[in-house]
Design a protein around this motif. Sequence first.
Motif, PDB file in Angstrom:
ATOM      1  N   GLN A  17       0.824  -1.348  -0.138  1.00 26.55           N
ATOM      2  CA  GLN A  17      -0.022  -0.182   0.010  1.00 26.55           C
ATOM      3  C   GLN A  17       0.959   1.224  -0.049  1.00 26.55           C
ATOM      4  O   GLN A  17       0.462   2.002  -0.752  1.00 26.55           O
ATOM      5  CB  GLN A  17      -0.993   0.100   1.130  1.00 26.55           C
ATOM      6  CG  GLN A  17      -1.876   1.047   1.423  1.00 26.55           C
ATOM      7  CD  GLN A  17      -2.740   1.211   2.601  1.00 26.55           C
ATOM      8  OE1 GLN A  17      -2.716   0.007   3.274  1.00 26.55           O
ATOM      9  NE2 GLN A  17      -3.081   2.395   2.851  1.00 26.55           N
ATOM     10  N   VAL A  18       1.939   1.316   0.719  1.00 26.01           N
ATOM     11  CA  VAL A  18       3.001   2.517   0.805  1.00 26.01           C
ATOM     12  C   VAL A  18       3.796   2.648  -0.373  1.00 26.01           C
ATOM     13  O   VAL A  18       3.624   3.756  -1.035  1.00 26.01           O
ATOM     14  CB  VAL A  18       3.676   2.242   2.101  1.00 26.01           C
ATOM     15  CG1 VAL A  18       4.664   3.388   1.944  1.00 26.01           C
ATOM     16  CG2 VAL A  18       2.995   2.494   3.388  1.00 26.01           C
ATOM     17  N   ALA A  19       3.881   1.450  -0.920  1.00 26.09           N
ATOM     18  CA  ALA A  19       4.874   1.678  -2.102  1.00 26.09           C
ATOM     19  C   ALA A  19       3.766   2.256  -3.484  1.00 26.09           C
ATOM     20  O   ALA A  19       4.338   3.100  -4.011  1.00 26.09           O
ATOM     21  CB  ALA A  19       5.310   0.275  -2.734  1.00 26.09           C
ATOM     22  N   ILE A  63       2.049   9.970   4.788  1.00 26.45           N
ATOM     23  CA  ILE A  63       1.736   8.734   4.697  1.00 26.45           C
ATOM     24  C   ILE A  63       1.684   7.989   5.976  1.00 26.45           C
ATOM     25  O   ILE A  63       2.862   7.622   6.382  1.00 26.45           O
ATOM     26  CB  ILE A  63       2.576   8.006   3.578  1.00 26.45           C
ATOM     27  CG1 ILE A  63       2.375   8.853   2.262  1.00 26.45           C
ATOM     28  CG2 ILE A  63       2.356   6.541   3.333  1.00 26.45           C
ATOM     29  CD1 ILE A  63       3.281   8.455   0.979  1.00 26.45           C
ATOM     30  N   GLU A  64       0.667   7.732   6.570  1.00 25.75           N
ATOM     31  CA  GLU A  64       0.549   7.117   8.013  1.00 25.75           C
ATOM     32  C   GLU A  64       1.241   6.015   8.084  1.00 25.75           C
ATOM     33  O   GLU A  64       2.027   5.934   9.448  1.00 25.75           O
ATOM     34  CB  GLU A  64      -0.815   6.972   8.456  1.00 25.75           C
ATOM     35  CG  GLU A  64      -1.438   8.293   8.655  1.00 25.75           C
ATOM     36  CD  GLU A  64      -2.965   8.122   8.948  1.00 25.75           C
ATOM     37  OE1 GLU A  64      -3.123   7.321   9.937  1.00 25.75           O
ATOM     38  OE2 GLU A  64      -3.795   8.884   8.792  1.00 25.75           O
ATOM     39  N   ALA A  65       1.426   4.964   7.377  1.00 28.05           N
ATOM     40  CA  ALA A  65       2.057   3.568   7.621  1.00 28.05           C
ATOM     41  C   ALA A  65       3.479   3.812   7.768  1.00 28.05           C
ATOM     42  O   ALA A  65       4.281   2.549   7.853  1.00 28.05           O
ATOM     43  CB  ALA A  65       1.614   2.482   6.643  1.00 28.05           C
ATOM     44  N   ILE A  66       4.121   4.924   7.139  1.00 26.77           N
ATOM     45  CA  ILE A  66       5.664   4.936   7.194  1.00 26.77           C
ATOM     46  C   ILE A  66       5.922   5.132   8.601  1.00 26.77           C
ATOM     47  O   ILE A  66       5.403   5.859   9.336  1.00 26.77           O
ATOM     48  CB  ILE A  66       6.138   6.049   6.411  1.00 26.77           C
ATOM     49  CG1 ILE A  66       5.867   5.693   4.734  1.00 26.77           C
ATOM     50  CG2 ILE A  66       7.581   6.360   6.428  1.00 26.77           C
ATOM     51  CD1 ILE A  66       6.045   6.802   3.818  1.00 26.77           C
ATOM     52  N   THR A  67       6.943   4.334   9.071  1.00 30.91           N
ATOM     53  CA  THR A  67       7.513   4.516  10.589  1.00 30.91           C
ATOM     54  C   THR A  67       8.906   5.135  10.663  1.00 30.91           C
ATOM     55  O   THR A  67       9.399   5.557  11.670  1.00 30.91           O
ATOM     56  CB  THR A  67       7.616   3.025  11.260  1.00 30.91           C
ATOM     57  OG1 THR A  67       8.358   2.167  10.562  1.00 30.91           O
ATOM     58  CG2 THR A  67       5.934   2.583  11.188  1.00 30.91           C
ATOM     59  N   LYS A  68       9.694   5.107   9.384  1.00 28.61           N
ATOM     60  CA  LYS A  68      10.895   5.664   9.495  1.00 28.61           C
ATOM     61  C   LYS A  68      11.398   5.997   8.060  1.00 28.61           C
ATOM     62  O   LYS A  68      11.233   5.044   7.373  1.00 28.61           O
ATOM     63  CB  LYS A  68      11.886   4.790  10.243  1.00 28.61           C
ATOM     64  CG  LYS A  68      13.449   5.145  10.469  1.00 28.61           C
ATOM     65  CD  LYS A  68      14.336   4.279  10.955  1.00 28.61           C
ATOM     66  CE  LYS A  68      15.711   4.642  11.004  1.00 28.61           C
ATOM     67  NZ  LYS A  68      16.619   3.694  11.515  1.00 28.61           N
TER      68      LYS A  68
END
Length: 91
Positions: A17-19, A63-68
């Motif tokens: 999804q992030v990609a 983008i919420e699902a990115i953590t770092k």
Amino acid sequence: MITSFILIQTERTKITQVAETLADVDGISEVYSVSGNYDLVAIARVKDNDELATLVTNKIVDIEAITKTETMLAFRVYSKHDLDSMFSIGL
């Protein structure tokens, strides 16, 4: 043109999804899923450092699902491939 490599960690179930979201962002030319400490590598090609700063701190951060993330600037390219000519013919 400024080229940078953005290393990205995501929530494990959200990599695809992030990609796909990143691939639609202006300034991101490619997104790769990778092995190792990061889940994705996004290649950014932008006009200048201000545009890169906006891309990283105003677009990618949303983008919420990115953590770092970790952003690396490219200084020089050493390649047998002429990327400019590849893009000019639509490959």
